[in-house]
Design a protein around this motif. Structure first.
Motif, PDB file in Angstrom:
ATOM      1  N   UNK A  86     -39.620 -34.917  59.409  1.00 18.17           N
ATOM      2  CA  UNK A  86     -39.580 -35.934  58.361  1.00 18.17           C
ATOM      3  C   UNK A  86     -39.288 -37.327  58.901  1.00 18.17           C
ATOM      4  N   UNK A  87     -38.623 -37.396  60.059  1.00 15.98           N
ATOM      5  CA  UNK A  87     -38.381 -38.724  60.632  1.00 15.98           C
ATOM      6  C   UNK A  87     -39.699 -39.424  60.968  1.00 15.98           C
ATOM      7  N   UNK A  88     -40.694 -38.641  61.417  1.00 14.84           N
ATOM      8  CA  UNK A  88     -42.015 -39.217  61.692  1.00 14.84           C
ATOM      9  C   UNK A  88     -42.770 -39.502  60.396  1.00 14.84           C
ATOM     10  N   UNK A  89     -42.628 -38.623  59.423  1.00 15.66           N
ATOM     11  CA  UNK A  89     -43.280 -38.853  58.129  1.00 15.66           C
ATOM     12  C   UNK A  89     -42.843 -40.190  57.548  1.00 15.66           C
ATOM     13  N   UNK A  90     -41.551 -40.489  57.679  1.00 18.60           N
ATOM     14  CA  UNK A  90     -41.027 -41.754  57.152  1.00 18.60           C
ATOM     15  C   UNK A  90     -41.438 -42.924  58.042  1.00 18.60           C
ATOM     16  N   UNK A  91     -41.170 -42.806  59.340  1.00 23.83           N
ATOM     17  CA  UNK A  91     -41.396 -43.943  60.236  1.00 23.83           C
ATOM     18  C   UNK A  91     -42.868 -44.329  60.324  1.00 23.83           C
ATOM     19  N   UNK A  92     -43.758 -43.330  60.283  1.00 26.07           N
ATOM     20  CA  UNK A  92     -45.192 -43.624  60.400  1.00 26.07           C
ATOM     21  C   UNK A  92     -45.892 -43.679  59.035  1.00 26.07           C
ATOM     22  N   UNK A  93     -45.140 -43.492  57.951  1.00 26.90           N
ATOM     23  CA  UNK A  93     -45.708 -43.448  56.606  1.00 26.90           C
ATOM     24  C   UNK A  93     -46.859 -42.442  56.533  1.00 26.90           C
TER      25      UNK A  93
END
Length: 345
Positions: free
Chosen positions: A276-283
């Motif tokens: 989820x950290x990538x889902x958020x950071x990369x939209x």
């Protein structure tokens, strides 16, 4: 009729005589000309689907001829050649009224909620909502691949993933759904990276038009995809359904990329850790896709009739019903699609 039956999950698959099905008032019975063998059938046999009640007849990808119709059926008659989505919609609930029968609240699925199409005949519900007429000249073996794998890949890419020309598409898992996805993406003008652990599957993906292939056993699949695509895929599909392929698909995306989960992820096989950290950071967009409603078939069928899509190229084996059990138990060991001819026609 003759049908493939199992009485225990993961147990023997035997062809035997069983009672003929009868049509529901709004349903039909279809004489099965061809039925594909799919990983979803393997999940049913393995005990991963709570809807399956033993003893059971698997099979959900089919093409055939209407043999009997209930008194409430208006649009179909005995002798019509048809296929059907693997999700049979009720036609009455809110998703159905919105044209989204693939997520019908009262859905039935041959081979899961009731006996399926690895048999000489199969019963199908709500025929006026679910049956799809086969174009003249479309062979039954080709049509049988449409109800699940090809139609699922088509909608996952065009309807859910919104693939666009020139985009990079990563396909994780090159079984029937994955190879269908490669072909659909290429036809849409996208560039494809195919990922699988089997060299034969990757060779088949190249023949379907994949520009690059990646060994799914590589130590860092997302890094390999990023290097080949200049920063990651715009659209990535998990076409297999495993902890590793789901996670790799999401990690393979560039900023604002779209992940579409197509392969089943039954809890019994483990749950993936979504980064989820990538889902958020990369939209990133994380999407699910579950088959395709009967009303969406015309666009796909028109491309097949025009020769722009070739599902026939994915059919690598035609079998008799007596060979279906061994093929179902061995799902995933050979590339392409195996199709059974239950009536020997």
């Amino acid at each position: 009729m003759r049908a493939l039956v199992f009485e225990s999950f993961g147990g023997p698959l035997e062809v035997r005589e069983v009672p003929d099905p009868r049509p529901a008032p709004a349903g039909v019975v279809v004489r099965v000309e061809a039925s594909g063998i799919c990983r979803s059938d393997w999940h049913a046999w393995s005990g991963h689907d709570p809807d399956v009640v033993l003893p059971h007849v698997p099979g959900h990808e089919l093409a055939g001829t209407v043999a009997a119709a209930g008194p409430e059926v208006r649009r179909w008659a005995v002798g019509d050649r048809v296929t059907v989505p693997f999700v049979c919609a009720c036609g009455r609930c809110a998703p159905c009224r919105e044209g989204n029968g693939q997520v019908c609240l009262n859905q039935t699925q041959p081979g899961f909620t009731h006996w399926g199409s690895l048999a000489e005949s199969v019963a199908l519900d709500a025929a006026d909502v679910n049956l799809v007429a086969l174009p003249e000249g479309l062979p039954a073996t080709t049509a049988a691949s449409l109800g699940c794998r090809f139609a699922t890949a088509f909608r996952a890419l065009t309807g859910v993933g919104r693939v666009r020309p020139g985009e990079w598409v990563a396909v994780h898992g090159c079984g029937g759904v994955g190879l269908s996805a490669v072909q659909v993406a290429v036809a849409a003008g996208a560039r494809v990276v195919a990922v699988d652990v089997a060299p034969g599957a990757l060779d088949h993906a190249r023949r379907m038009g994949a520009e690059h292939v990646v060994d799914g056993a590589a130590p860092d699949v997302p890094a390999a995809v990023a290097a080949l695509t200049g920063g990651g895929a715009h659209l990535s599909l998990d076409a297999l359904g495993s902890v590793g392929t789901c996670t790799n698909s999401i990690r393979s995306l560039r900023p604002r990329g779209r992940h579409v989960q197509v392969g089943l992820l039954p809890p019994a096989t483990g749950r993936p850790e979504i980064p989820m950290e990538l889902v958020i950071a990369r939209e990133l967009a994380v999407l699910g896709s579950h088959g395709m409603a009967a009303g969406d078939y015309p666009a796909m069928l028109s491309l097949i009739s025009a020769g722009r899509l070739r599902p026939d190229l994915l059919v690598t084996r035609e079998l008799g019903l007596d060979d279906a059990g061994a093929a179902l138990a061995a799902v995933g060991r050979a590339p392409g699609i195996a199709v059974v001819r239950p009536c020997g026609t």
